[in-house]
Scaffold this motif. Sequence first.
Motif, PDB file in Angstrom:
ATOM      1  N   HIS A   1     -16.486 -33.872  71.619  1.00  0.00           N
ATOM      2  CA  HIS A   1     -15.817 -34.788  70.700  1.00  0.00           C
ATOM      3  C   HIS A   1     -14.687 -34.088  69.953  1.00  0.00           C
ATOM      4  O   HIS A   1     -14.888 -33.056  69.310  1.00  0.00           O
ATOM      5  N   ARG A   2     -13.477 -34.679  70.034  1.00  0.00           N
ATOM      6  CA  ARG A   2     -12.326 -34.203  69.273  1.00  0.00           C
ATOM      7  C   ARG A   2     -11.563 -35.415  68.743  1.00  0.00           C
ATOM      8  O   ARG A   2     -11.131 -36.259  69.528  1.00  0.00           O
TER       9      ARG A   2
ATOM     10  N   VAL B   1     -20.036 -34.247  66.466  1.00  0.00           N
ATOM     11  CA  VAL B   1     -19.662 -32.878  66.824  1.00  0.00           C
ATOM     12  C   VAL B   1     -20.858 -32.171  67.462  1.00  0.00           C
ATOM     13  O   VAL B   1     -21.994 -32.285  66.990  1.00  0.00           O
ATOM     14  N   ALA B   2     -20.596 -31.441  68.524  1.00  0.00           N
ATOM     15  CA  ALA B   2     -21.620 -30.608  69.180  1.00  0.00           C
ATOM     16  C   ALA B   2     -22.806 -31.421  69.666  1.00  0.00           C
ATOM     17  O   ALA B   2     -23.957 -31.031  69.517  1.00  0.00           O
TER      18      ALA B   2
ATOM     19  N   ASP C   1     -22.784 -26.214  66.368  1.00  0.00           N
ATOM     20  CA  ASP C   1     -22.973 -25.361  67.540  1.00  0.00           C
ATOM     21  C   ASP C   1     -23.293 -26.216  68.752  1.00  0.00           C
ATOM     22  O   ASP C   1     -24.249 -26.968  68.764  1.00  0.00           O
ATOM     23  N   SER C   2     -22.467 -26.108  69.783  1.00  0.00           N
ATOM     24  CA  SER C   2     -22.655 -26.890  71.001  1.00  0.00           C
ATOM     25  C   SER C   2     -24.023 -26.617  71.596  1.00  0.00           C
ATOM     26  O   SER C   2     -24.455 -25.467  71.686  1.00  0.00           O
TER      27      SER C   2
ATOM     28  N   SER D   1     -17.903 -25.581  67.556  1.00  0.00           N
ATOM     29  CA  SER D   1     -16.757 -26.474  67.717  1.00  0.00           C
ATOM     30  C   SER D   1     -16.512 -27.161  66.375  1.00  0.00           C
ATOM     31  O   SER D   1     -17.152 -26.849  65.376  1.00  0.00           O
ATOM     32  N   GLY D   2     -15.575 -28.109  66.354  1.00  0.00           N
ATOM     33  CA  GLY D   2     -15.359 -28.871  65.137  1.00  0.00           C
ATOM     34  C   GLY D   2     -14.501 -28.175  64.092  1.00  0.00           C
ATOM     35  O   GLY D   2     -13.551 -27.457  64.418  1.00  0.00           O
ATOM     36  N   PRO D   3     -14.824 -28.357  62.811  1.00  0.00           N
ATOM     37  CA  PRO D   3     -13.955 -27.892  61.716  1.00  0.00           C
ATOM     38  C   PRO D   3     -13.593 -26.411  61.785  1.00  0.00           C
ATOM     39  O   PRO D   3     -12.445 -26.043  61.508  1.00  0.00           O
TER      40      PRO D   3
END
Length: 430
Positions: free
Chosen positions: A191-192, A212-213, A397-398, A406-408
Amino acid sequence: WSIPGAGHYDECELYFDRLEDDVDLLDRSKGVYLGRARSYSYAKQNPNDFPIIRRKLQHLLDLGGEGDKAHRKLAIAPGEVGKIWPVKEPPLKGFPRSGLSMTQYLGCGWSMLSSYENPCHYPSDDLVFGSGIKFRILSEDSVEPTAKRHCNLEDEKFDVSNGRWVRHPYPDGSMCSPMDVDRSPAKFQYHRPFYHGRENATCWHREDLTKVATSCFESGCRFVTNHRWVTNLKRESKFFGMWQQYQCLYVPIGDKEIQRCIEKKKISNIELRGKSLKNVVDGYMAQKLRNIGMAEGVGTRSVYLDTLAMPHVLWHNSLAAYRQVLENGMPNVTEATGSKDEYYWISGFYCTSEREPHTRLDRSLQFSKMAYDILTPKGYKMLNAFDVTAAFTFDSDSQGDGLHISGPSIKVVVDKFFHHLCDGVLLEDS
């Protein structure tokens, strides 16, 4: 403690000299918990105490068991089997994690995937063993003013960097376009939110943390990501916050500023290097470069951003072996060599799970500090991702593996990259 293996024994073995936790395992085959009045040490154990799925595994026939006698032991003596990782080395043993200084597991993440069949099988998975240092949580109105000067590479050093995440009011439509999902191809499809480069650059830092993740790349991950314990932060669908240093300021920049930087510095190429984390960063870097045209012709330069194969080197390399890689495998790229190209690298992340052997928090910092000491004199420039990921690792954390963030946090790392790459040029313009 648990040590994920190489697949020989369903991913995990436990070694105890003592066990003080109050353990209650779930036997999913029967749908009942086994109770806490059982002995989980290799000196005192009855295979019948453990879930059926843990005892009747075909690969145990390799140990000489036949039929019902091929029981799966939960905890084994250190010399009982010739296992696992690294190859030809004996199994390891250790005390429960509460006596250790490093964070190996936080919440019910990869440890559940690698160990048993239920979330939070091990009570200490929900505990955070930290330094005991006290800290304050401040509202935006009470945050100390950030210094006016712009951050430089010295501010990235581990003993200098001093920052925090600051939450801001979620922007409305007058400041930012509605947050859409970016569906463009990426090495890792996660997701982005869509990046609108012509808007205020801070709009990129909006995030739906509930998404996210949540993607999976490893088998079994889907049984974990939506069933593990989550924090209140992870439940936020409208998060808007950024990393801010106390002593200096990072300036997020958008398409106009990045394009101006590319032209003035005559940058023909920005290349990412590394392994799995490189693919994570690549998805966000591609957003920032989507509308950017690179310089052409003579006199251009290339820019490289390297993850130095973190975190893979933590479980594949000893400290001495990694030192050899840094000293002998990374050439001198200072201006004295005549090179116009620029080389940046991303430090190790704040690990919260030993998904693979040796991928511990302390080693991530230790390897990163050594890389800084060796590579800085050679002309490489470090981006400190260790501090930035500390607050977000468990929530972003993925696969819940405590390693692939990932994410912020990654957006901040990419912002740091463009800040250091372009800040001098943009300050000259202003």
